[in-house]
Design a protein around this motif. Sequence first.
Motif, PDB file in Angstrom:
ATOM      1  N   SER A 217      -4.975  -2.078  -4.925  1.00  0.00           N
ATOM      2  CA  SER A 217      -4.942  -2.915  -3.719  1.00  0.00           C
ATOM      3  C   SER A 217      -4.363  -4.303  -3.981  1.00  0.00           C
ATOM      4  O   SER A 217      -3.614  -4.842  -3.161  1.00  0.00           O
ATOM      5  N   ASP A 218      -4.684  -4.902  -5.136  1.00  0.00           N
ATOM      6  CA  ASP A 218      -4.158  -6.237  -5.446  1.00  0.00           C
ATOM      7  C   ASP A 218      -2.645  -6.195  -5.636  1.00  0.00           C
ATOM      8  O   ASP A 218      -1.918  -7.058  -5.117  1.00  0.00           O
ATOM      9  N   ASP A 219      -2.158  -5.216  -6.395  1.00  0.00           N
ATOM     10  CA  ASP A 219      -0.715  -5.093  -6.610  1.00  0.00           C
ATOM     11  C   ASP A 219       0.013  -4.784  -5.306  1.00  0.00           C
ATOM     12  O   ASP A 219       1.135  -5.265  -5.071  1.00  0.00           O
ATOM     13  N   ILE A 220      -0.602  -3.996  -4.464  1.00  0.00           N
ATOM     14  CA  ILE A 220       0.004  -3.674  -3.169  1.00  0.00           C
ATOM     15  C   ILE A 220       0.200  -4.946  -2.350  1.00  0.00           C
ATOM     16  O   ILE A 220       1.265  -5.174  -1.764  1.00  0.00           O
ATOM     17  N   ALA A 221      -0.808  -5.801  -2.329  1.00  0.00           N
ATOM     18  CA  ALA A 221      -0.712  -7.048  -1.567  1.00  0.00           C
ATOM     19  C   ALA A 221       0.361  -7.966  -2.130  1.00  0.00           C
ATOM     20  O   ALA A 221       1.125  -8.596  -1.379  1.00  0.00           O
ATOM     21  N   VAL A 222       0.446  -8.048  -3.466  1.00  0.00           N
ATOM     22  CA  VAL A 222       1.430  -8.937  -4.103  1.00  0.00           C
ATOM     23  C   VAL A 222       2.852  -8.480  -3.807  1.00  0.00           C
ATOM     24  O   VAL A 222       3.709  -9.272  -3.373  1.00  0.00           O
ATOM     25  N   PHE A 223       3.145  -7.205  -4.038  1.00  0.00           N
ATOM     26  CA  PHE A 223       4.508  -6.721  -3.854  1.00  0.00           C
ATOM     27  C   PHE A 223       4.900  -6.659  -2.376  1.00  0.00           C
ATOM     28  O   PHE A 223       6.058  -6.900  -2.027  1.00  0.00           O
ATOM     29  N   ALA A 224       3.951  -6.337  -1.524  1.00  0.00           N
ATOM     30  CA  ALA A 224       4.253  -6.341  -0.091  1.00  0.00           C
ATOM     31  C   ALA A 224       4.559  -7.758   0.387  1.00  0.00           C
ATOM     32  O   ALA A 224       5.482  -7.973   1.178  1.00  0.00           O
ATOM     33  N   GLY A 225       3.798  -8.734  -0.117  1.00  0.00           N
ATOM     34  CA  GLY A 225       4.053 -10.120   0.258  1.00  0.00           C
ATOM     35  C   GLY A 225       5.406 -10.607  -0.226  1.00  0.00           C
ATOM     36  O   GLY A 225       6.139 -11.297   0.502  1.00  0.00           O
TER      37      GLY A 225
END
Length: 270
Positions: A217-225
């Motif tokens: 979930s953390d990596d998803i938020a970073v790369f999506a941002g």
Amino acid sequence: MRELLNWKIHAFVFVLVCIAEFIGVKSLNIGVGAIAFFPMLYALILGAIISLPRFKILSDKEMDIASKILGISFMLFVAKLGTLMGPSIPQLLDAGLTLTLQEVGHFLGTIVFGLPVALLIGMKREAIGATFSIDREPNLAIIAEKYGADSPESRGAIGVYICGTLFGALYLSLLASLIASIGWFHPISLAMGAGVGSGSMMAAMTGALAIIFPEASDDIAVFAGAANLITTIVGTFVCVVFSLPFTNFLYKHLEPILGRRSRIQTDGEN
């Protein structure tokens, strides 16, 4: 200029924003993912209701004034976006070429596929505004500045913007959930695809992906941002320098062919 200070319009905007923010973000878990509802959606629906002619809350003149205020608001938004570009350059460079190449997908999806369909269903100059981008706030500002807020191109862009606000988050959250459930793509790849240039759509997709891949979930938020930032900033320049001129070029050559075909189909039905 004094008409832009219409207190009634500004009062309605203030009330609608307060109501929408008070409701806040709501999500609905549907098993394979989650559907997110954002304040922008509530404000748009409430605004559409109070502008219905049968209620006689707003006159045609007041709605015309509101459209002029909208154009000014877009300019202010782009000015704010410009202040973010300088500090964001290191982040854009760190994101790398992979994220930047996602603009190719936006180009193919909206222009190459979207423009012919728009012409076949009978759209004219509206097709340019509707298909040169995904039509979020910076793209609306580009169209309003070049063609004017009351132009056919602007009507096409605003139409897609409204559809994106009403259905975009819902559609993309379901799409992200379904694609993620197939298991063909890495969570980070899906996260990069979530950065379409819209904060609400990105949040809807990342929320759905975080439910399916809680460990990432953390990596998803970073790369999506990062992807969303690149699409918003780089995509704005791409739209001005390439997408809009290319859409006009295609329209000039395709409209006599596909536009004539749609006219023939309409005449045949009549």
